[in-house]
Every structure is written in C-alpha cells, then in structure tokens.
Design an enzyme around this catalytic site. Structure first.
Site: not given
Length: 447
Positions: A243, A102
């Site tokens: 992200d 992530s």
C-alpha cells in the site's frame, strides 16, 4: 471525551482541509518536540514520507516546528512507515515521524509519531501533545545556538534495504523466483524493488512512477487486480502488492488469485513453528479473521488470540501476551522479531523464504485451510445508537444461538464513519446469508 487531533493511527485528514494544515503540522512539531526534548544531549527527530504532493508542505512545516524547539531534524525522503520506525531506533533518535495517509487517495495525508524504541505513541502521550498544541508555545521556543538544524540523510535507504535483507534465513537468496512487485506509486517505490533484486529475484515492477497524485490509484494492495493481471501476463511465480506507506501487503499466487492475510499468517505460523521461531504458542489476529484460520491453527497445536479491529490492538496484545506473529486479513502482518509495526516488504520476504525452501507454488503453499463461508455487510445509519435497541439486541442473541458453536457473529460500529458492520460466518453458507440479511434489515428499520 474524544481527542481533537489524533485518531486511531495518528493525525489524518484532507491536506489543507479543516483538520490537517501547515499551521497544525508546525504546532505538532513544536509540541511533540517539547515532549521528547531533554537536556542531556542534542535531540534529534527523523522524518519520512510517502509520495503525495502535500508531503512537501507538511514536511517543511514539521521541520520548522521541531527546529524551533531545539531538535535537529534528519530528513529521510520517501520511505516506508516500518523503515521510519526502524531508523528511529537505529539512528538513536528521540522521535520518529511518518507523513502518510497509508492506503487513502492522494488528497489525504497524515502524521504518525514513533517513540525512540520505534513503537507508536500511547494514547496518553498523544493526549499530552494535544494539550501542548493548544497551549502558548512561544515562551518555550529555543533561542540562539539552541535552535535546531535540518539534515538530509542519504544513507537511510541503504540502511533499510540491508535490514530487510537480513530478515531472510542465513545463506538464502531468491534466485530463480520471478516476482511482480506493485509499490502503489508510494513510499516503497525505490527500496522494495532494489531489495528484491539484490536478493537475486527477477523483479517486474508496476506502481513505481509516482507523480504526487497517483499514489494508490488503481494500483497497490487496495487494487490487486493490476498486479494479478501482470502476474498472469508475465507468468510470474508471485505477485506482491504494497500500500501507499508499505506497512501492508497483499499476495497474488501464480494463478492470479488473491491470498488474504489469514492464509498468509497461517503460512508464517507453521513455518516459524517448524523453525522453532514461533513464540507464544500461537498468533494474534482480529475478530474479523476467518474461523478456518482458528481451526487450522488448532490442528497444529497453536492458538488464535483475537483482538478488536486495528493493527495497533494486534500489536498491543502481542506485546502484552508474548506473541511474535500477528496481523489482519487486510494484510497488516506484524513480525515482532524484526519490526515494531506492520512491514509489507519484510512479511513478503518471509513468504518468499518458504517458497524457496519448500520449492512449491504459491497456490499450494498458501492454501493451508478452507475458509468458512463468511459474509460482511455495511449498514449506514444517520444518528443514534442502533445496536443499543432492545429489538436488535434480542435478534443478535437469537441469531448467535442459531449458529451455535459452529459459527460466529461479529457486529460492530465503525470507528471512522456512521456504519455498522455485520459479519457472520459458519459452515452453512445459506444460514449465514439468511441471518446477516435479517440483522441488516432490522438495523436499517431501526436506524
């Protein structure tokens, strides 16, 4: 008893560190494959990844594990986490896998697993997989013609782009909107710019040159300064920062100011209410969402259901109580009409549809409420349970009484590091500052 491999969002750690190795990845493939293999058809798993160099290593280790227990593997290449969830359903796979850490730096990586319906695995299923990982897997391996094979799916990118585009209202495009798009040198670096361009937007990109090591480095949702500067330089209408795995989005208005997830959710809630799309009579957010959001929703006849911090808890509450909009301040926006997880691109498209429909600037549209002054402090401690101390408990109770009904205290221990998070909010900013400072000092003294 804590789990050995899985955390709050799959398996995550430093690549080739003490936890995440090719050996573990292969065993995860074997164990998860065995859990989801059944005898009535040729079982399949889809695997996506972000752009970290270590993704190759983990990907091929997983392929070895899955094929060893008889699953066919479909490799999607770099692909957002929500795309993997969607493609797991669309391709009728028995399991989906996303290789990503992530928003973490490139040294880290992780493995997320999805059920056939595109939702993340439950704690119970993850516990069963952990037991299988630590068992003797050799007698359970496929033999001969039952061994799986691997394919590369070159159509996956197109499938996801078309899916994302269809989430816009019918006959709407983005012609006339200038967008600065920051893909964090991550998983969405190909699909997100193409989707926006095909919808007619003028797209200016940054963070679309991954080299295996620059994911999230001074770009993306965790570093919005880059896209904010570009918005002002190019006089763009909006900045969109994703992200590393594109399940999170941060919006920048035309003035270069950050729009957090609370304002974003307020816009979606009001827009969907107007379109008769909102289900549940409100939205779901975490205990960290600003009191101003709760007051705004109440003013338009909606409720705010709060959960503990974490997008998985938001989603659990949405499913259990019948809501279709939820999210976090950090930019995880879950729109369950379209997705089974946070989807930065799809969420951004919903905001762009409001901009197109109302023909107003982002700063006007995303100023639905005035934030209540909020202060957050992170207090590190070495050992023990400071929040169980009688002195601290008494101080917290007295402090909440001082705030009364016009404010809130949220004090919790982090689930990932030895930190206690102290958050206070109220209309009286000076009172909040004083109370948070007192509690911070008291915890430091006890700890």
């Amino acid at each position: 008893m804590g789990r050995k491999y899985f955390g709050t969002d799959g398996i995550r750690g430093k690549a080739n560190g003490p936890k995440l190795t090719p050996d573990l990845a292969m065993k995860v493939g074997m164990a998860a494959g065995l859990k989801f293999v059944n005898g009535d058809h040729r079982n399949r798993v889809v695997i996506g990844k972000d752009t970290r160099r270590s993704g190759y290593m983990i990907e091929y280790a997983l392929v070895a594990g899955f094929t060893a227990v008889g699953m066919d593997v479909y490799l999607l290449g770099p692909m957002p986490t929500p795309a993997v969830a969607m493609l797991t359903r669309s391709l009728r796979a028995d399991l989906g896998v996303m290789i990503s850490a992530s928003h973490n730096p490139y040294e880290d990586n992780g493995i997320k697993l999805f059920r056939p319906d595109g939702y993340k695995l439950s704690d119970d299923v993850e516990a069963e997989i952990e037991k299988l990982i630590d068992s003797d897997l050799l007698p359970k391996l496929a033999q001969g013609r039952d061994i799986g094979r691997a394919y590369r799916d070159d159509e996956a990118r197109t499938r996801y782009i078309e899916y994302a585009k269809r989430t816009l209202p019918r006959n709407m495009d983005l012609t006339g909107i200038r967008v600065v798009l920051d893909c964090a040198n991550g998983a969405a670096y190909k699909v997100a710019p193409l989707a926006l361009w095909e919808l007619g937007a003028e797209v200016i990109t940054i963070g679309v040159e991954p080299d295996g090591f620059n994911i999230n480095h001074k770009v993306g949702s965790t570093a919005p300064e880059a896209v904010a500067a570009k918005v002002k330089e190019m006089r763009a209408d909006i900045g969109i920062a994703l992200d590393g795995d594109a399940d999170r989005v941060i919006i920048i208005d035309e003035k270069g100011q950050v729009v957090d997830g609370d304002q974003f959710m307020a816009v979606i809630a009001q827009s969907w209410l107007k379109r008769n799309m909102l289900i549940g009579g409100g939205i779901v957010a975490t205990i960290m969402s600003n009191l101003g959001l709760e007051r705004y929703l109440s003013s338009i006849g909606l409720t705010l259901e709060r959960t503990q911090v974490g997008d998985r808890y938001v989603l659990e509450a949405m499913r259990a109580k019948g809501f279709n909009v939820g999210g976090e301040q950090s930019g995880h926006i879950i729109l369950s009409d379209f997705t089974t997880t946070g989807d930065g691109l799809v969420a951004a498209l919903q905001l762009l549809s409001v901009i197109k429909e109302e023909e107003r600037s982002v700063s006007e549209i995303c100023s639905r409420f005035e934030k209540v002054p909020q202060l957050l402090r992170n207090v590190r401690f070495k050992a023990g349970k400071p929040l169980e101390d009688k002195t601290i408990k008494k101080l917290i109770a007295e402090s909440q009484a001082r705030l009364g009904t016009a404010g809130r205290l949220v004090i919790r221990e982090s689930g990932t590091e030895p930190v206690i998070r102290v958050m206070g909010e109220a209309d009286d900013a000076a009172l909040v500052t004083s109370i948070v400072a007192e509690i911070e000092a008291a915890i430091q003294q006890v700890a």
